[in-house]
Design a protein around this motif. Structure first.
Motif, mmCIF file in Angstrom:
data_model
loop_
_atom_site.group_PDB
_atom_site.id
_atom_site.type_symbol
_atom_site.label_atom_id
_atom_site.label_comp_id
_atom_site.label_asym_id
_atom_site.label_seq_id
_atom_site.Cartn_x
_atom_site.Cartn_y
_atom_site.Cartn_z
ATOM 1 N N ASN A 234 108.082 40.382 56.188
ATOM 2 C CA ASN A 234 107.660 39.415 57.213
ATOM 3 C C ASN A 234 108.159 38.012 56.866
ATOM 4 O O ASN A 234 108.558 37.243 57.756
ATOM 5 N N LEU A 235 108.127 37.638 55.570
ATOM 6 C CA LEU A 235 108.588 36.324 55.174
ATOM 7 C C LEU A 235 110.080 36.153 55.474
ATOM 8 O O LEU A 235 110.505 35.100 55.982
ATOM 9 N N ARG B 255 119.639 40.472 53.527
ATOM 10 C CA ARG B 255 118.522 40.629 52.607
ATOM 11 C C ARG B 255 117.414 41.487 53.222
ATOM 12 O O ARG B 255 116.790 42.305 52.532
ATOM 13 N N LEU B 256 117.156 41.288 54.510
ATOM 14 C CA LEU B 256 116.123 42.092 55.180
ATOM 15 C C LEU B 256 116.533 43.563 55.240
ATOM 16 O O LEU B 256 115.707 44.467 54.990
ATOM 17 N N ASN B 257 117.775 43.830 55.598
ATOM 18 C CA ASN B 257 118.235 45.227 55.649
ATOM 19 C C ASN B 257 118.166 45.879 54.268
ATOM 20 O O ASN B 257 117.763 47.048 54.147
ATOM 21 N N ARG C 13 111.710 33.420 58.217
ATOM 22 C CA ARG C 13 112.806 32.508 57.891
ATOM 23 C C ARG C 13 114.003 32.758 58.790
ATOM 24 O O ARG C 13 114.695 31.813 59.226
ATOM 25 N N PHE C 14 114.238 34.038 59.138
ATOM 26 C CA PHE C 14 115.354 34.362 60.018
ATOM 27 C C PHE C 14 115.132 33.773 61.411
ATOM 28 O O PHE C 14 116.048 33.185 62.009
ATOM 29 N N GLU C 15 113.914 33.933 61.932
ATOM 30 C CA GLU C 15 113.615 33.407 63.251
ATOM 31 C C GLU C 15 113.672 31.882 63.263
ATOM 32 O O GLU C 15 114.134 31.271 64.241
#
Length: 879
Positions: free
Chosen positions: A798-799, A850-852, A803-805
């Protein structure tokens, strides 16, 4: 000595026996011959009958046996005074392999035939015992080994190392061969040995370095066998041979001025030359008589064992390693000798790691007329047929008619019949860096020479860096010390050599380049080392800005010599006088008054001779300056000027007054006009400035001498050695740095271990840290631990998404702002916008990757923790 060993009384018999006959060959023919006449065991019927009668022994016989039993004998230990523990050596020291046994049998057969043919010659040194009491062939004791030190690659360095590294033990008795020969590895460890062990070790090093070297067994003089060098000149005192340069005669040209005619009387010149020659001849006769008397007084006493003392040395033959001429090496001293040296009286045999040769030549005149062509079968008898030396025998006619194939087959059959030397039973020689640097046993060694004593020290052993000390005496008893030479190394003050003349008291010090103030040589009196005394300093003029080469100082004078200066100055002389006595506390400004200063210059080709100053003399006490110019080529004298300084020259800022009486000139060429008064006045002003500058340089020279002496005092009190950063054992700074790095590495390791905390600790704390966990608690711990990991993984995802959004929204806002202000936007603002977009897209892309990656790794981390909990010792029994 008539041959290699026999006495003169048997000369006729030996001559007949020592000459090899055509049928006498020492090589092995077929098998090993057994000697006849062996004793058998006693049989029962050979026993005396008196001992069996009645089965009893009479009282007299019993008493006789008791008396005989009281007499005991012990076998003497011939030549062996030290024993070794066989368990400390490898298996090759304690037993012979089949090939070594065959070689020993071969050598024994060779020895039997040799003894049978030459009964008057002494036995050969073939198969002595090793450390474990096992017989080994001397050829296999040589172990060629190349050590990783460049100093041992040349023969002189290897010979000097062996002579310094080992301590000498004499042969007992001196006229017999030793019964034991230790291996080179053992000799290196115990650092002592006899002459045969010295030679074996040295040949092992030389053969590995590519030399054609051999161990020699023979006879030498008493001084050589006992390593007595008290009648030899120290090698450090031997002057190098001066190469006389041939003076080339000048070619006289056709049109040259003839030299003036010699008007001296030829008769008087002839008489004077004859008188000088007579004086020289008388002096030469006196010198020869003095030398003969001195040699007679120093002649050693008669040796009763002359020609019988057994000795071993090294023979190096020409050819390999570009050796132009064969020579001997004395292993006890490390010095070379010619092959016709008088120190050696005879040779029995020589050997290397491949073969063994017996000398068949006459040695009645020592080794002067010997031939060292080991391939000559008439002069040298070799043991093994595989002789690597060229043979001098001419081929037979049948051999010349043979085909190449038949010749090759015959040679192949002969090779199969021949024996080759087995490999050495000695392991490779090992020498550590610290042992190599020690050079001598315990780092110290002393030698006595003719009127000299030489002491050697290992590098870094002495605190002041002393590596060698040579004491020279005037008498043979070494009581009157004349001179002491000390050699240093690795000193930070660059001191290399110090010579102290005990008779005159002068001390001379030599320094290597790189020292502060570029001092090269310093000579002074030991009784007056302070300033303002007799001393001479020589400098590296190329490294100095002022080009100073030499400075000579006395209590009242100072002379300086210069080289390659831009102002052509090459000489400066300062004369002082005694200080005026002052009452009260001493003042630092109480310097020595200067009386006279002289400066001399080389010829400046850019100026005329009348304008080029050759010498400036400042008579300080007389307030006068004398200028002398260079002499013109066609003149015989030089022009000069004298100036008397005005009275107000000492006043600061005063204008000098000019008077015609203050100047006096001498002009060689009367046709030239004198200078104007303005020019003379300006010259006087320049000379006054030059005098003041010369005085300043003199004071600077005095200060420099004082500083050099102060530096020398501090260096002698605390002499420090220059240690390489790669020498980790001696360099304390490098050692401390290494320990600090190890400490930091250990702390980092402990920190990483502390970071690996127990993942169940916080959950165990929630249930009170029970000593024993039941089933329900185990499942609860598992669920809580996995739930906590799942929550942390989701929170991290979620963090990243937040940050992406956020980055995406800021980029969209920036794009909207760009759409509104695109028309009125400057070029710089547009470039700034493009840069921002590029950086924002980079951050967005990184967050997406990083999320993937987090989504891919999260299930694996979850399953890894689940497996870790199941295999945990505290919970494993419940899962």
């Amino acid at each position: 000595m008539t041959t290699a060993t026999e006495s003169p009384a048997t000369e006729e018999h030996v001559t007949a026996e020592a000459t090899p006959r055509s049928g006498d060959n020492l090589s092995l023919k077929s098998g090993i011959e057994e000697e006849d006449g062996e004793l058998g065991d006693l049989k029962e019927e050979d026993e005396p009958a008196s001992g069996r009668e009645g089965g009893e022994i009479s009282d007299d016989v019993a008493a006789l046996q008791d008396e005989l039993n009281k007499i005991t004998v012990a076998a003497p230990t011939v030549g062996v005074s030290e024993y070794f523990d066989s368990s400390e050596f490898p298996q090759s020291f304690k037993e012979n392999n089949p090939k070594e046994k065959l070689i020993l049998a071969y050598a024994e057969n060779f020895r039997r035939q040799y003894v049978h043919l030459y009964r008057d010659r002494k036995p050969l040194f073939l198969n002595p015992n090793n450390e474990c009491g096992l017989e080994k062939l001397v050829c296999t004791t040589i172990r060629p080994t190349q050590l990783p030190y460049k100093e041992l690659y040349d023969w002189d360095g290897a010979a000097e190392f062996v002579a310094d590294y080992l301590n000498f033990t004499m042969l007992e008795p001196a006229h017999e061969l030793p019964v034991r020969l230790l291996s080179p590895t053992t000799i290196m460890k115990r650092q002592k040995g006899n002459c045969f062990e010295y030679s074996t070790l040295l040949v092992s090093l030389l053969v590995a370095a590519g030399y054609d070297a051999y161990v020699v067994s023979g006879y030498a003089s008493r001084e050589t066998c006992l390593m007595d060098e008290t009648r030899e000149i120290c090698p450090l005192l031997k002057k190098k041979e001066e190469v006389k340069e041939e003076t080339k005669k000048r070619q006289q040209k056709k049109y040259t001025v003839r030299p003036p005619k010699d008007l001296r009387s030829k008769f008087e010149l002839k008489q004077e030359a004859r008188r000088q020659q007579t004086i020289a001849d008388e002096e030469q006769v006196i010198r020869k008589e003095e030398l003969a008397r001195q040699l007679e007084a120093e002649k050693p006493p008669t040796d009763p064992l002359h020609g019988l003392r057994v000795h071993s040395w090294v023979l190096v033959l020409e050819g390999k390693r570009e050796i132009p001429e064969s020579f001997f090496i004395e292993p006890l001293t490390g010095l070379p000798h010619a092959v016709n040296s008088d120190n050696y009286l005879g040779i029995e045999s020589v050997w290397n790691h491949q073969n063994y040769w017996v000398n068949m030549q006459d040695c009645s005149e020592g080794v002067r007329n010997m031939n060292y062509d080991l391939g000559d079968c008439a002069q040298w008898e070799f043991m093994f047929p595989s002789n690597d030396k060229p043979s001098l025998q001419l081929p037979d006619e049948e051999d010349m008619l043979e085909d190449d194939e038949e010749k090759a087959m015959r040679e192949e059959q002969e090779v199969e019949k021949h024996l080759d030397m087995p490999p050495s039973w000695v392991p490779p020689i090992e020498l550590g860096l610290r042992d190599f640097q020690m050079r001598c046993p315990q780092g110290k060694k002393s030698k006595l020479y003719k009127r000299a004593k030489l002491e050697k020290f290992a590098h870094y052993l002495m605190k002041d860096g002393l590596v060698c000390r040579l004491s020279v005496y005037t008498d043979r008893e070494l009581t009157d010390l004349a001179q002491v030479k000390e050699f240093y190394s690795h000193r930070e003050d660059k001191l290399q050599e110090r010579i102290h003349n005990q008779h005159s008291g002068w001390i001379t010090e030599h320094y290597a380049p790189g020292r502060h103030r570029c001092l090269r040589e310093h000579q002074y009196k030991g009784c007056a080392p302070g300033p303002e005394n007799d001393r001479t300093m020589i400098f590296y003029h190329d490294a100095r800005v002022d080009g100073l080469h030499k400075r000579v100082e006395t209590p009242t004078e100072m002379t300086e010599h210069f080289i390659n200066r831009d102002d052509f100055l090459y000489y400066r002389f300062i004369q002082f006088t005694k200080r005026a006595k002052k009452f009260g506390p001493a003042e630092s400004a109480n310097v020595r008054p200067i009386v006279k200063m002289v400066k001399r210059y080389h010829r400046n080709p850019a100026l005329s001779a009348n304008e080029d100053v050759a010498e400036l003399v400042f008579f300080v006490s007389e307030e006068r300056v004398q200028v002398t110019y260079h002499t013109e080529v066609e003149k015989i004298s030089a022009s000069s000027r004298d100036f008397i300084k005005p009275a107000n020259t000492d006043e600061k800022g005063a204008i000098l007054q000019w008077h015609p009486d203050n100047h006096n000139t001498f002009q060689v060429d009367p046709s030239k006009t004198d200078k104007k008064k303005v020019e003379l006045y300006q010259m006087m002003v320049d000379l006054v400035k030059a005098e003041e500058k010369c005085r300043e340089r003199a004071r600077e020279a005095e200060e420099e001498v004082q500083e050099i002496l102060n530096d020398r005092t501090r260096e002698e009190v605390a002499s420090e050695l220059d240690i390489s950063v790669y020498d980790t054992e001696r360099n304390e700074k490098a050692k401390r740095h290494r320990l600090e790095l190890e400490r930091i590495q250990m702390e980092e390791k402990m920190r990483r271990e502390e970071m690996e905390l127990d993942y169940l600790a916080p959950f165990l704390a929630q249930i009170g840290d029970p000593e024993k966990i039941n089933r329900s608690q185990a499942f609860k711990l598992k669920e809580d631990c996995l739930l906590d990991l799942k929550r942390r993984l989701i929170d991290k995802a979620n963090l990243i998404q937040v940050r992406f959004e956020k980055e995406t929204q800021e980029l969209q806002k920036k794009q909207a702002w760009y759409q509104q202000n695109q028309v009125s936007m400057q070029k710089d603002d547009e470039e700034e916008y493009l840069n921002y977009c590029s950086e924002a897209m980079f951050r967005i892309h990184i967050l997406e990757l990083r999320l993937n990656r987090h989504k891919e790794m999260a299930p694996q981390k979850y399953m890894a923790l689940d497996q870790k909990i199941r295999s945990d010792q505290r919970l494993a029994e419940f899962f």
